[in-house]
Scaffold this motif. Structure first.
Motif, PDB file in Angstrom:
ATOM      1  N   THR A  76       8.005 -17.019   1.521  1.00 48.94           N
ATOM      2  CA  THR A  76       6.644 -16.721   1.960  1.00 48.94           C
ATOM      3  C   THR A  76       6.039 -15.653   1.068  1.00 48.94           C
ATOM      4  O   THR A  76       6.638 -14.578   0.880  1.00 48.94           O
ATOM      5  N   LEU A  77       4.874 -15.934   0.497  1.00 49.99           N
ATOM      6  CA  LEU A  77       4.140 -14.954  -0.297  1.00 49.99           C
ATOM      7  C   LEU A  77       3.181 -14.193   0.613  1.00 49.99           C
ATOM      8  O   LEU A  77       2.453 -14.791   1.405  1.00 49.99           O
ATOM      9  N   ILE A  78       3.192 -12.864   0.502  1.00 48.18           N
ATOM     10  CA  ILE A  78       2.350 -12.001   1.326  1.00 48.18           C
ATOM     11  C   ILE A  78       1.574 -11.035   0.432  1.00 48.18           C
ATOM     12  O   ILE A  78       1.959 -10.787  -0.709  1.00 48.18           O
ATOM     13  N   TRP A  79       0.487 -10.482   0.972  1.00 50.26           N
ATOM     14  CA  TRP A  79      -0.154  -9.339   0.335  1.00 50.26           C
ATOM     15  C   TRP A  79       0.537  -8.098   0.871  1.00 50.26           C
ATOM     16  O   TRP A  79       0.548  -7.858   2.073  1.00 50.26           O
ATOM     17  N   ALA A  80       1.131  -7.312   0.001  1.00 43.47           N
ATOM     18  CA  ALA A  80       1.883  -6.139   0.417  1.00 43.47           C
ATOM     19  C   ALA A  80       1.251  -4.857  -0.123  1.00 43.47           C
ATOM     20  O   ALA A  80       0.773  -4.810  -1.256  1.00 43.47           O
ATOM     21  N   ALA A  81       1.254  -3.822   0.724  1.00 44.08           N
ATOM     22  CA  ALA A  81       0.760  -2.500   0.323  1.00 44.08           C
ATOM     23  C   ALA A  81       1.607  -1.443   1.001  1.00 44.08           C
ATOM     24  O   ALA A  81       2.190  -1.680   2.067  1.00 44.08           O
ATOM     25  N   ALA A  82       1.695  -0.270   0.383  1.00 48.45           N
ATOM     26  CA  ALA A  82       2.397   0.843   1.018  1.00 48.45           C
ATOM     27  C   ALA A  82       1.671   1.212   2.304  1.00 48.45           C
ATOM     28  O   ALA A  82       0.429   1.164   2.387  1.00 48.45           O
ATOM     29  N   ASN A 100     -12.051  -3.376  -4.528  1.00 46.95           N
ATOM     30  CA  ASN A 100     -11.797  -2.024  -5.024  1.00 46.95           C
ATOM     31  C   ASN A 100     -10.317  -1.732  -5.238  1.00 46.95           C
ATOM     32  O   ASN A 100      -9.963  -0.646  -5.706  1.00 46.95           O
ATOM     33  N   GLN A 101      -9.459  -2.690  -4.908  1.00 49.36           N
ATOM     34  CA  GLN A 101      -8.026  -2.468  -5.040  1.00 49.36           C
ATOM     35  C   GLN A 101      -7.540  -2.724  -6.463  1.00 49.36           C
ATOM     36  O   GLN A 101      -8.151  -3.470  -7.223  1.00 49.36           O
ATOM     37  N   CYS A 102      -6.420  -2.107  -6.794  1.00 47.67           N
ATOM     38  CA  CYS A 102      -5.697  -2.452  -8.019  1.00 47.67           C
ATOM     39  C   CYS A 102      -4.679  -3.516  -7.641  1.00 47.67           C
ATOM     40  O   CYS A 102      -3.892  -3.328  -6.708  1.00 47.67           O
ATOM     41  N   PHE A 103      -4.701  -4.634  -8.350  1.00 40.75           N
ATOM     42  CA  PHE A 103      -3.791  -5.746  -8.069  1.00 40.75           C
ATOM     43  C   PHE A 103      -2.642  -5.715  -9.068  1.00 40.75           C
ATOM     44  O   PHE A 103      -2.860  -5.785 -10.278  1.00 40.75           O
ATOM     45  N   ILE A 104      -1.433  -5.610  -8.551  1.00 41.37           N
ATOM     46  CA  ILE A 104      -0.249  -5.589  -9.395  1.00 41.37           C
ATOM     47  C   ILE A 104       0.310  -7.004  -9.420  1.00 41.37           C
ATOM     48  O   ILE A 104       0.760  -7.525  -8.394  1.00 41.37           O
ATOM     49  N   ILE A 105       0.260  -7.645 -10.567  1.00 43.18           N
ATOM     50  CA  ILE A 105       0.540  -9.074 -10.640  1.00 43.18           C
ATOM     51  C   ILE A 105       1.594  -9.376 -11.696  1.00 43.18           C
ATOM     52  O   ILE A 105       1.846  -8.583 -12.602  1.00 43.18           O
ATOM     53  N   ARG A 141       8.442  -1.227  -7.083  1.00 44.98           N
ATOM     54  CA  ARG A 141       8.341   0.225  -7.168  1.00 44.98           C
ATOM     55  C   ARG A 141       6.883   0.682  -7.280  1.00 44.98           C
ATOM     56  O   ARG A 141       6.504   1.719  -6.723  1.00 44.98           O
ATOM     57  N   ALA A 142       6.063  -0.089  -7.988  1.00 48.67           N
ATOM     58  CA  ALA A 142       4.645   0.269  -8.122  1.00 48.67           C
ATOM     59  C   ALA A 142       3.938   0.219  -6.773  1.00 48.67           C
ATOM     60  O   ALA A 142       3.142   1.113  -6.442  1.00 48.67           O
ATOM     61  N   VAL A 143       4.215  -0.807  -5.978  1.00 48.81           N
ATOM     62  CA  VAL A 143       3.616  -0.906  -4.643  1.00 48.81           C
ATOM     63  C   VAL A 143       4.099   0.240  -3.766  1.00 48.81           C
ATOM     64  O   VAL A 143       3.311   0.869  -3.046  1.00 48.81           O
ATOM     65  N   MET A 144       5.404   0.533  -3.817  1.00 50.17           N
ATOM     66  CA  MET A 144       5.964   1.617  -3.003  1.00 50.17           C
ATOM     67  C   MET A 144       5.341   2.964  -3.360  1.00 50.17           C
ATOM     68  O   MET A 144       5.246   3.865  -2.521  1.00 50.17           O
ATOM     69  N   ASN A 145       4.899   3.113  -4.620  1.00 49.24           N
ATOM     70  CA  ASN A 145       4.322   4.374  -5.082  1.00 49.24           C
ATOM     71  C   ASN A 145       2.792   4.363  -5.091  1.00 49.24           C
ATOM     72  O   ASN A 145       2.162   5.146  -5.815  1.00 49.24           O
ATOM     73  N   ASN A 146       2.207   3.464  -4.294  1.00 53.55           N
ATOM     74  CA  ASN A 146       0.753   3.453  -4.066  1.00 53.55           C
ATOM     75  C   ASN A 146      -0.085   3.152  -5.304  1.00 53.55           C
ATOM     76  O   ASN A 146      -1.242   3.577  -5.398  1.00 53.55           O
ATOM     77  N   LEU A 147       0.469   2.395  -6.251  1.00 51.51           N
ATOM     78  CA  LEU A 147      -0.320   2.046  -7.432  1.00 51.51           C
ATOM     79  C   LEU A 147      -1.261   0.879  -7.174  1.00 51.51           C
ATOM     80  O   LEU A 147      -2.181   0.642  -7.948  1.00 51.51           O
ATOM     81  N   GLY A 148      -1.020   0.134  -6.115  1.00 49.59           N
ATOM     82  CA  GLY A 148      -1.889  -0.991  -5.805  1.00 49.59           C
ATOM     83  C   GLY A 148      -1.238  -1.919  -4.803  1.00 49.59           C
ATOM     84  O   GLY A 148      -0.214  -1.595  -4.197  1.00 49.59           O
ATOM     85  N   ILE A 149      -1.841  -3.096  -4.628  1.00 45.43           N
ATOM     86  CA  ILE A 149      -1.312  -4.106  -3.723  1.00 45.43           C
ATOM     87  C   ILE A 149      -0.852  -5.306  -4.549  1.00 45.43           C
ATOM     88  O   ILE A 149      -1.254  -5.465  -5.708  1.00 45.43           O
ATOM     89  N   SER A 150       0.002  -6.119  -3.945  1.00 40.17           N
ATOM     90  CA  SER A 150       0.556  -7.234  -4.716  1.00 40.17           C
ATOM     91  C   SER A 150       0.770  -8.448  -3.834  1.00 40.17           C
ATOM     92  O   SER A 150       1.161  -8.323  -2.665  1.00 40.17           O
ATOM     93  N   LEU A 151       0.515  -9.628  -4.398  1.00 39.87           N
ATOM     94  CA  LEU A 151       0.912 -10.887  -3.781  1.00 39.87           C
ATOM     95  C   LEU A 151       2.352 -11.120  -4.222  1.00 39.87           C
ATOM     96  O   LEU A 151       2.626 -11.322  -5.409  1.00 39.87           O
TER      97      LEU A 151
END
Length: 208
Positions: A76-82, A100-105, A141-151
């Motif tokens: 399952t793919l989700i949108w994840a954020a800290a 306005n979000q940064c997307f980590i892809i 690690r980027a999501v855990m450190n608040n750099l953005g959200i990710s699918l």
């Protein structure tokens, strides 16, 4: 089985899934040698074509004229954020908040990246700020450190979702479910080791 070897390619989400499966398989068949090559979906398929591997574990479609596959489970793919990101506290996400979000892809060639691009196209959404990373662990690690959200695959954040360090963002048409398959060349002859691995994998992922 007391001996044998198997070369297996796997798309990167499996980094967070297959380690315990390999451990249990090796305990059952200690004489068998397994080689795993973690990459993205496109590279795994190319390795099959080049005969560098016998099997590929992917969560993606494939060319049925060239390959055969067995579904062993689902992802399952989700949108994840800290959890401490402001967007995590929103009950209803507006388009402006999302823009306005940064997307980590992931990089091109990844099925997750393809799913992200498809979602953007289907929703007429054009992200202004993207951070591309070719390693799933780097994205985690980027999501855990608040750099953005990710699918991203829910497998990757299963522990963090349970302990509420990661929040699943409620966005339209998400989550996306995709089958996890073991793919092989159509002319590949399944030996006893291959058959045992497939049966074991289906049991592990609870796919009947």
């Amino acid at each position: 089985m007391t001996s044998g070897s198997l070369r297996i390619g796997a798309s990167s989400f499996s980094t967070y899934v297959i380690h315990s499966m390999i451990k249990n398989f090796k305990e059952s068949f200690p004489g068998v040698h397994l080689s795993f090559y973690i990459t993205n979906t496109t590279s795994a398929i190319q390795d099959l074509i080049d005969n560098k591997i016998e099997l590929a574990i992917i969560a993606s479609s494939y060319d049925a004229n060239q390959f055969k596959a067995i579904v062993i489970g689902y992802d399952t793919l989700i949108w994840a954020a800290a959890s401490d990101m402001p967007i995590s506290s929103c009950q209803q996400i507006t388009r402006e908040e999302l823009e306005n979000q940064c997307f980590i892809i992931r990089e091109p060639g990844s099925n997750t990246r393809m799913q992200f691009d498809n979602w953007c196209n289907q929703n007429g959404f054009y992200p202004k700020n993207c951070l591309v990373m070719s390693q799933t662990e780097a994205i985690r690690r980027a999501v855990m450190n608040n750099l953005g959200i990710s699918l991203i695959s829910s497998y990757i954040f299963s522990d963090e979702i349970d302990n509420r360090k990661i929040k699943i963002i409620n966005v339209s048409d998400i989550p996306i479910e995709r089958p996890i398959s073991i793919v092989m060349s159509k002319n590949y002859s399944e030996d006893t080791l291959t058959q045992a691995f497939i049966i074991f994998a289906k049991s592990y992922f609870k796919c009947k």
